[in-house]
Design an enzyme around this catalytic site. Structure first.
Site, PDB file in Angstrom:
ATOM      1  N   HIS A  76       6.045  14.360 -13.933  1.00  0.00           N
ATOM      2  CA  HIS A  76       6.582  14.794 -15.344  1.00  0.00           C
ATOM      3  C   HIS A  76       5.892  13.722 -16.118  1.00  0.00           C
ATOM      4  CE1 HIS A  76      10.164  12.093 -15.659  1.00  0.00           C
ATOM      5  NE2 HIS A  76      10.064  12.325 -14.141  1.00  0.00           N
ATOM      6  N   ASP A  78       7.344  13.217 -19.367  1.00  0.00           N
ATOM      7  CA  ASP A  78       8.474  12.776 -20.477  1.00  0.00           C
ATOM      8  C   ASP A  78       9.233  11.274 -19.837  1.00  0.00           C
ATOM      9  OD1 ASP A  78       9.507  14.167 -18.704  1.00  0.00           O
ATOM     10  OD2 ASP A  78      11.606  14.373 -19.821  1.00  0.00           O
ATOM     11  N   GLU A 173      11.273  16.757 -18.254  1.00  0.00           N
ATOM     12  CA  GLU A 173      12.149  16.851 -16.801  1.00  0.00           C
ATOM     13  C   GLU A 173      13.339  16.198 -17.168  1.00  0.00           C
ATOM     14  OE1 GLU A 173      13.520  14.918 -13.031  1.00  0.00           O
ATOM     15  OE2 GLU A 173      13.102  13.974 -14.755  1.00  0.00           O
ATOM     16  N   GLU A 174      13.240  15.026 -17.960  1.00  0.00           N
ATOM     17  CA  GLU A 174      14.542  14.192 -18.036  1.00  0.00           C
ATOM     18  C   GLU A 174      15.861  14.958 -18.795  1.00  0.00           C
ATOM     19  OE1 GLU A 174      14.953  11.384 -16.522  1.00  0.00           O
ATOM     20  OE2 GLU A 174      12.873  10.643 -16.133  1.00  0.00           O
ATOM     21  N   HIS A 378      15.364   4.400 -16.222  1.00  0.00           N
ATOM     22  CA  HIS A 378      15.850   4.851 -17.632  1.00  0.00           C
ATOM     23  C   HIS A 378      16.420   3.772 -18.142  1.00  0.00           C
ATOM     24  CE1 HIS A 378      16.945   9.129 -15.745  1.00  0.00           C
ATOM     25  NE2 HIS A 378      15.461   8.801 -15.557  1.00  0.00           N
TER      26      HIS A 378
HETATM   27 ZN    ZN Z   1      11.610  11.290 -13.065  1.00  0.00          ZN
END
Ligand code: ZN
Length: 406
Positions: A76, A78, A173-174, A378
């Site tokens: 992904h 993003d 995805e997030e 994150h």
């Molecule tokens: Zn991821």
């Protein structure tokens, strides 16, 4: 281009997704990286590379042999809304010695092996960290870089025989929307791997079965001065309801294969209180039993108070991919054998969440998850082992080669 240059280029794009947005993709800035990747894929030789209207990049490395299955690789583009991904200033540490890394002197942010013991697994690796002001974006641009380097290697080494290899890079995805518009049929792979995890020795093909429960409680609001034997305060009933759920089945007391009920939100007044729970278990029978507990408690309270005061609404969010993957265990076995051939001792870990791969599996594309060498996703403590990223390129190539033997 080296995998390092590639990764540094990708993290220079701010691709944060937006959970509040209802557009597709959720933030338009993700398209900039998508366009860049299409150009790069075309330069490598992937002629059909394109960005579709929902912001997903697709491409095919055409077969030079008709043996083996058609394998897909998915990552992904993003980054998480939890921390800024703008103006990332990476720091590169060559031959990491196992000492404390200063991320940001001013903010007193350090990567200390006492606090982050996984650092002891990457001694003598080359690492990339943040400067403490943003996340890094290894989740999941490390996955994108690994797949791109694998593709480039195949174009330089036509002696590696393979069937069609399918590539996809997804937005959002997030924010849980990564597979919303994924065209499994057009992707046309027999199976795939998401490259979106931590240590490259890990393979993930089990995730939670996930349900949500909304508990609505209707009380009897009466002026407190004249409430005796008449008022029913829905907030108190909510407390009573929650207290009847097993205390040890809360996220803060569970790990591994232990499921939980998590009270995410509660809002109420005397008249009405609404509680929102998420229910999680790797075992579907146990997950359904947890759901049944909610219904049973509601029935008990309704009987106790003599009117239908509690209403429970349960919805399914996603299911464990395990039972589907188990019908095609060679997907896991092939990856594990490839890792061993590259000198890695693989192990499976249950995911305590969901993945895009789990959704794809239920959409008909069996799709376990492999690592990238990234950690502490994150936030500003995120880092990635370049050494593991390079190794994972070798593993993917080995998976492709081994595919021939199946
Ligand atoms: Zn991821």
């Amino acid at each position: 281009m080296s995998i390092e240059e590639r990764f540094l280029k990708y993290i220079s794009f701010d691709t944060q997704s937006d959970p509040q947005s209802s557009t597709t993709p959720s933030s338009m800035k993700q398209l900039e990286l998508g366009k860049y990747l299409v150009e790069e894929m075309k330069k490598i030789g992937i002629e059909d590379a394109h960005l579709d209207q929902s912001g997903i990049v697709y491409g095919t490395i055409p077969a030079n042999s008709d043996h083996g299955k058609v394998i897909g690789f998915v990552a992904h583009m993003d980054t998480s809304p939890d921390a800024s991904g703008q103006n990332v200033k990476p720091q590169i540490i060559r031959d990491y010695q196992g000492t404390t890394i200063t991320l940001n002197q001013e903010k007193e942010l350090y990567l200390d092996p006492h606090e982050f013991p996984e650092l002891l697994n990457v001694i003598h690796h080359d690492l990339i960290t943040t400067d403490g002001t943003t996340l890094l974006g290894a989740d999941d641009k490390a996955g994108v870089a690994i797949i791109m380097s694998m593709a480039e290697h195949l174009y330089h080494h036509p002696e590696i025989k393979h069937n069609d290899i399918k590539i996809a890079f997804t937005p959002d995805e997030e924010v849980g929307r990564g597979t919303e518009n994924f065209d499994v049929e057009a992707f046309h792979a027999d199976y795939a791997y998401t490259i979106d995890g931590g240590n490259i020795a890990e393979i993930e093909y089990e995730n939670f079965n996930a349900f949500s429960a909304v508990v609505e409680i209707t009380g009897k609001s009466i002026h407190p001065g004249s409430a005796k034997n008449a008022m029913i305060n829905s907030i108190r009933i909510a407390q009573e309801f929650d207290a009847m759920l097993p205390v040890h089945a809360r996220p803060e007391y569970t790990e591994g294969y232990e499921g939980f009920n998590h009270l995410e939100n509660i809002q109420g007044k005397c008249e009405k209180t609404v509680m929102e729970y998420i229910i999680r278990n790797h075992d579907l029978i146990l997950a359904k039993k947890q759901c049944q507990d909610f219904e049973n408690i509601a029935a008990f309270l309704n009987q106790k108070y003599g009117y239908p005061m509690v209403k429970v609404t349960i919805e399914q969010s996603y299911l464990n991919m395990r039972e589907h993957i188990e019908q095609h265990m060679y997907i896991v076995e092939n990856a594990m054998a490839a890792m061993k051939e590259c000198g890695i001792e693989p192990y499976a870990v249950p995911i305590r969440g969901g993945t895009d791969g789990a959704n794809l599996t239920y959409m008909g594309l069996p799709c376990p998850n492999l690592g990238t060498g990234g950690y502490n996703f994150h936030g500003p403590f995120e880092y990635v082992s370049l050494t593991m990223m390079k190794k994972q390129v070798e593993v993917l190539l080995k998976i492709i080669e081994r595919n021939e033997v199946i």
